[in-house]
Scaffold this active site. Structure first.
Site, mmCIF file in Angstrom:
data_model
loop_
_atom_site.group_PDB
_atom_site.id
_atom_site.type_symbol
_atom_site.label_atom_id
_atom_site.label_comp_id
_atom_site.label_asym_id
_atom_site.label_seq_id
_atom_site.Cartn_x
_atom_site.Cartn_y
_atom_site.Cartn_z
ATOM 1 N N HIS A 471 41.444 30.260 33.026
ATOM 2 C CA HIS A 471 40.828 31.587 33.102
ATOM 3 C C HIS A 471 41.896 32.680 33.234
ATOM 4 C CE1 HIS A 471 37.606 34.461 34.470
ATOM 5 N NE2 HIS A 471 38.675 35.044 35.012
ATOM 6 N N GLU A 472 42.762 32.526 34.229
ATOM 7 C CA GLU A 472 43.773 33.566 34.448
ATOM 8 C C GLU A 472 44.775 33.610 33.291
ATOM 9 O OE1 GLU A 472 43.111 35.667 36.553
ATOM 10 O OE2 GLU A 472 41.630 34.533 37.695
ATOM 11 N N HIS A 475 43.475 35.877 30.646
ATOM 12 C CA HIS A 475 43.855 37.270 30.914
ATOM 13 C C HIS A 475 45.313 37.506 30.509
ATOM 14 C CE1 HIS A 475 40.302 38.699 32.906
ATOM 15 N NE2 HIS A 475 40.376 37.838 33.919
#
Length: 680
Positions: A471-472, A475
């Site tokens: 997820h990170e 980003h």
């Protein structure tokens, strides 16, 4: 003190790629650097105002975009460290710096001669024939002034300034209180019998924590790698209740009480919005998001809640029945749910964290994530030990594309510590921008709170932590693959309900057997993860999907109830929250516990009237990943299309247009319900 010493924050970095000089920065450098950088920025702004030439896009809008680079750089370094590597002194500096920065920002946004120049260019917009990116910068520049009071009469401008200053301090204090409350609690056990049910890795982690504090026995904290497993595995119901109550009672009363700050923050936001002609803060905030209006958000949340709440109720009933069949008596309480659902999941799918963690060694997962970025986007990651870091745990990588072009520096900061707030996030020390013909590539940071290695065991991740890293990293890709001229429009500088699309999209690869089997190997034997485990991971993906969806929707509902109102509610904060959540509660609401007093996202972060965006973006990513599944999850051509039409374009085009450029149509909300198995 060396009076001749040059403040390293006020000079250009001599390090490769302009990396921050963390090894040279001293805490005493920050306030002088802030003051000098503000002075420099003010001179740059004054030069725009004093320009005798008629206002143009170049001498006003582009000049304004380029102003304050030193201040941006210093602010990014300092405030990222107050999240990841802080102390009491840094917190005090933040409290002194925040009003200075707010005053400086408002001195720009409320500068009447400057606004007159911006307005003059804005009124020429149709005749300027700007390209898409430049036109978007002009639009955003205009809105940044009008949305911050530039059109207000003098007395209201003064009040707007006062509200902004008070709000910056209140939100800063809120986050500091949450970190202090998190660090203040420990559960110190000295009798091994109290560890019943806890896997070896949880015991070893707690023993290491105790040793690090100079104590005997085992210490558990409210940081997620410690708190989560304790609630999930401990056989001691009384200790689970104690941990749960401490975690969910953070900042409810006591020395770091946040309840008064919540009312203050909500009131300040509401008054600011009303000064600008909006009935509520939600109306103000959503004007700049895909949803546009509070009613749209409410309908969106209701549409997802309708099928999710009955599913969640069935799931809780199922867990309670399982618990009773296994000897549990009494009412199923919140501190029981994780424990019994984990036992049920293990029995139903023969799967638990202790079984999977040995296959997810952090270094191997990192390599796999980097390799995935290589397969999709041609990226390469080179470890750099010649670039200083702000903490010994941090690692740095030079990221390049397949042609050797330098794309970004990537900082990875994995492990919990008292100086770091909980959770996981991506941020930037520098964003992409072009200045004086030179391109500044991004400096991106991924920060998590994964289990630290112990003397006998490497860092092993739970499956949820594997998805967190993906997820990170999604980003991070949004930041590292950025293209464009203007930093305010590049990378993750997009509307709030769009920014989670790239991150949530990346989580999907964790459930793809074709990806998992490339890296998941037992850290001791080297054996690849058995196919039956992979099948169980996929089968268990939607376990408690209704419960998880309702919980996230509740966060969004609570956020909107705080911000879609004309004034702060009267009375007790905990009572207000419980009244909001009671219609959708699937477990008992406990007196004295509340989410809001430690809800950093909406009261200290940037998600006020925007927490719904996680679900909004999840609809986008479910629809987007369906497209990847059609094309092939490692299809380079498909990934390149996603990169060119959406991922690299930042905020240079409205988000709904970007999505249509990528997908060829608007997203279909049913894609998420289908993915979660919640369609009727």
């Amino acid at each position: 003190m060396n009076e001749n010493r040059i403040n390293p924050l006020l000079t250009d970095s001599s390090l490769p790629y302009g990396a921050p000089v963390f090894d040279l920065i001293q805490e005493s450098d920050y306030l002088p650097a802030f003051r000098e950088a503000i002075a420099r920025a003010q001179r740059e702004i004054q030069a725009i105002v004093d320009n005798p030439e008629a206002p143009t896009f170049a001498n006003t809008i582009e000049a304004l975009e380029a102003a304050g680079r030193d201040l941006d750089r210093i602010s990014n370094i300092f405030f990222n460290l107050t999240e990841a590597c802080t102390n009491d002194n840094m917190d005090q500096i933040a409290e002194e710096a925040a009003p200075l920065l707010t005053q400086h920002s408002l001195s720009i946004l409320l500068n009447e001669p400057l606004f007159a120049r911006v307005k003059a260019v804005w009124e020429q917009r149709a005749a300027l024939q700007l390209d898409t990116e430049a036109d978007k910068l002009l639009e955003e520049s205009w809105k940044s002034f009008t949305r911050h009071g530039a059109n207000l009469p003098p007395d209201q401008k003064a009040r707007f300034t006062q509200l902004s200053e008070e709000l910056s301090l209140a939100t800063l204090k809120f986050g500091q209180n949450v970190l202090a409350a998190t660090n203040a609690f420990t559960l110190h056990l000295t009798d091994e019998a109290d560890l019943a049910g806890l896997p070896d890795y949880v015991r070893e982690m707690a023993a290491t924590e105790a040793q690090g504090r100079g104590e005997q026995g085992w210490i558990f904290t409210l940081h997620q790698p410690s708190y989560g497993p304790f609630l999930k595995y401990s056989d001691r119901r009384d200790l689970r209740e104690r941990m749960w109550s401490a975690y969910n009672g953070k900042c409810v009363g006591g020395e770091v009480d946040n309840t008064a700050l919540i009312r203050q923050i909500v009131a300040l936001r509401a008054e600011k919005a009303q000064l600008l002609g909006h009935p509520t803060y939600a109306d103000y905030a959503l004007e700049e998001r895909m949803a546009r209006k509070p009613d749209t958000v409410q309908r969106f949340l209701d549409r997802l809640m309708a099928p999710s709440l009955p599913a969640a109720q069935r799931e809780v009933t199922e867990i309670e029945a399982y618990a009773r069949a296994n000897g549990f008596e009494g009412a199923l309480m919140p501190w029981d749910f994780s424990y019994w659902s984990e036992k049920y999941r293990k029995e139903r799918y023969d799967l638990d964290d202790a079984l999977l963690k040995p296959y997810f060694q952090l270094e191997a997962v990192q390599t796999a994530v980097f390799d995935l970025a290589g397969r999709l986007y041609g990226l390469r990651f080179e470890p750099r030990t010649d670039i200083p870091v702000y903490h010994p745990d941090v690692r740095v990588f030079r990221v390049s594309d397949e042609n050797g072009r330098m794309m970004a520096l990537l900082y990875m900061d994995y492990f919990p510590r008292a100086s770091k707030r909980g959770g996981a996030w991506m941020t930037s020390f520098r964003e992409l921008g072009r200045f004086n013909g030179q391109e500044d590539r991004p400096h991106v940071s991924v920060v998590t709170n994964f289990t630290k290695p112990t003397p006998t065991t490497p860092s092993l991740l739970t499956f949820n932590e594997v998805t967190t890293l993906l997820h990170e990293f999604g980003h991070a890709l949004h930041g590292m693959l950025a293209e464009g001229r203007y930093k305010s429009l590049t990378g993750t500088n997009v509307v709030r309900d769009f920014v989670e699309l790239p991150s949530q999209l990346m989580e999907n690869w964790a459930y793809e057997p074709e990806f998992l089997q490339t890296f998941a190997r037992h850290w001791q034997t080297g054996e690849g993860i058995p196919l039956k485990y992979v099948d169980r991971i996929v089968a268990a993906r939607n376990f408690l999907a209704g419960y998880g969806q309702v919980r996230q929707l509740q966060f969004g509902i609570l956020d909107m109830d705080w911000h879609d109102r004309a004034a702060a509610p009267e009375g007790d904060v905990v009572a207000f929250e419980q009244a909001t959540l009671r219609p959708t509660a699937v477990l008992p609401l406990i007196e004295g516990s509340a989410i809001s007093p430690s809800f950093n996202h909406i009261f200290s972060g940037g998600y006020a009237a925007g927490y719904y965006s996680y679900k909004w973006a999840e609809v986008l990513e479910a629809d987007a990943f369906a497209w990847f599944k059609e094309k092939g999850i490692f299809n380079r051509e498909a990934a390149e299309h996603f990169r060119k039409t959406l991922l690299s374009r930042g905020g240079c085009v409205d988000a709904d247009i970007l999505y249509r450029d990528f997908r060829g149509r608007d997203p279909e909300p049913e894609a998420l319900l289908e993915k979660l198995g919640l369609l009727p």
